[in-house]
Design a protein around this motif. Sequence first.
Motif, PDB file in Angstrom:
ATOM      1  N   ASP A  67       0.871  -1.202  -0.017  1.00 23.53           N
ATOM      2  CA  ASP A  67      -0.020   0.248  -0.027  1.00 23.53           C
ATOM      3  C   ASP A  67       0.888   1.182   0.039  1.00 23.53           C
ATOM      4  OD1 ASP A  67      -2.999   1.143   0.603  1.00 23.53           O
ATOM      5  OD2 ASP A  67      -1.689   2.190   1.757  1.00 23.53           O
ATOM      6  N   PRO A  68       0.619   2.109  -0.857  1.00 28.78           N
ATOM      7  CA  PRO A  68       1.331   3.398  -0.968  1.00 28.78           C
ATOM      8  C   PRO A  68       1.598   4.193   0.485  1.00 28.78           C
ATOM      9  CG  PRO A  68      -0.090   3.239  -2.925  1.00 28.78           C
ATOM     10  CD  PRO A  68      -0.737   2.301  -1.836  1.00 28.78           C
ATOM     11  N   GLU A  69       0.396   4.397   1.126  1.00 23.16           N
ATOM     12  CA  GLU A  69       0.518   5.085   2.331  1.00 23.16           C
ATOM     13  C   GLU A  69       1.563   4.224   3.485  1.00 23.16           C
ATOM     14  OE1 GLU A  69      -0.467   8.315   3.031  1.00 23.16           O
ATOM     15  OE2 GLU A  69      -0.912   8.110   0.712  1.00 23.16           O
ATOM     16  N   VAL A  70       1.134   3.074   3.244  1.00 22.63           N
ATOM     17  CA  VAL A  70       1.910   2.256   4.432  1.00 22.63           C
ATOM     18  C   VAL A  70       3.555   2.187   3.937  1.00 22.63           C
ATOM     19  CG1 VAL A  70       2.596   0.004   5.411  1.00 22.63           C
ATOM     20  CG2 VAL A  70       0.250   0.510   4.759  1.00 22.63           C
ATOM     21  N   LEU A  71       3.924   2.178   2.828  1.00 25.30           N
ATOM     22  CA  LEU A  71       5.108   2.437   2.359  1.00 25.30           C
ATOM     23  C   LEU A  71       5.702   3.901   2.598  1.00 25.30           C
ATOM     24  CD1 LEU A  71       7.697   1.086   0.779  1.00 25.30           C
ATOM     25  CD2 LEU A  71       6.795   1.913  -1.159  1.00 25.30           C
ATOM     26  N   LYS A  72       4.997   4.639   2.488  1.00 24.19           N
ATOM     27  CA  LYS A  72       5.248   6.178   2.839  1.00 24.19           C
ATOM     28  C   LYS A  72       5.617   6.105   4.315  1.00 24.19           C
ATOM     29  CE  LYS A  72       3.786  10.751   2.760  1.00 24.19           C
ATOM     30  NZ  LYS A  72       2.395  11.747   2.265  1.00 24.19           N
ATOM     31  N   ALA A  73       4.844   5.427   5.208  1.00 24.96           N
ATOM     32  CA  ALA A  73       5.324   5.409   6.681  1.00 24.96           C
ATOM     33  C   ALA A  73       6.356   4.791   6.859  1.00 24.96           C
ATOM     34  CB  ALA A  73       4.029   4.847   7.553  1.00 24.96           C
ATOM     35  N   ILE A  74       6.647   3.704   6.015  1.00 27.65           N
ATOM     36  CA  ILE A  74       7.877   3.086   6.207  1.00 27.65           C
ATOM     37  C   ILE A  74       9.229   3.795   6.014  1.00 27.65           C
ATOM     38  CG2 ILE A  74       9.520   1.112   5.301  1.00 27.65           C
ATOM     39  CD1 ILE A  74       6.674  -0.462   5.028  1.00 27.65           C
TER      40      ILE A  74
END
Length: 247
Positions: A67-74
């Motif tokens: 997920d793009p938002e999860v990846l952004k958080a990572i």
Amino acid sequence: MKSRAWGAALGLAACFLVAAGGGSFAQAPDMPAEVDTALIVSVDVSNSVDEHRYRLQMEGIAKALEDPEVLKAILNGPQGGILLAMVTWADKPRLSLPWQRIASAADAAAVAAKVRAMPQQTGEFTCVSGMLRSISDKVVPQIPAKALRIIVDVSGDGRENCNPDQPPGAVRDELAASGVTVNGLPILEGDEGPVLEQWYRENVMGGPGSFILPANGFGDFGRAIRQKFMIEISGGFPPRKEARAER
């Protein structure tokens, strides 16, 4: 010279321990010195979890990692990356996915592919205490980098039914006392659905900033695990009603 020799000896001992832990820990020399989060995703695969339900869980975890938002958080954390491991459990726990570093979209896609390809483990009982004990004794001590946060993410659709020597809450308290956060994702489906969320609050959830985020059945697991990853990886806070003081 003595202190330098002692440091070298410690380094050799650490390498030996890492190598002894299994194939995955051979990756340790390539691991960063620090990561933002070491996340252990612990998934119930007992006899209530048929092949369809198992695939719903694995696909939900894989999609959440992509997920793009999860990846952004990572990627936006201070260290720009996390470590992730997966435990599947029923009668006995199994380290099904040893420690993986995720610090790019390519890393996330590679780990998601491993999750999707993970063969189903079978088992009859729901041994929550044994799973937590294995994580405490075998998985947490082998985290191959310093982590700002250590989080155990437990999901399942039933209560402990293995008559363990120690109740789940006692092992949970040990983890919490060492600074490990244990969060719960109870899957509210079947006979235990009406009481499972409260049981997870009392017996699973504990440690700094711990919370419960239920899934309304296996079909809702993907939504719940994505939301849970977002909170856990970003170091954010769950909705107020979900929060609980550190144990």
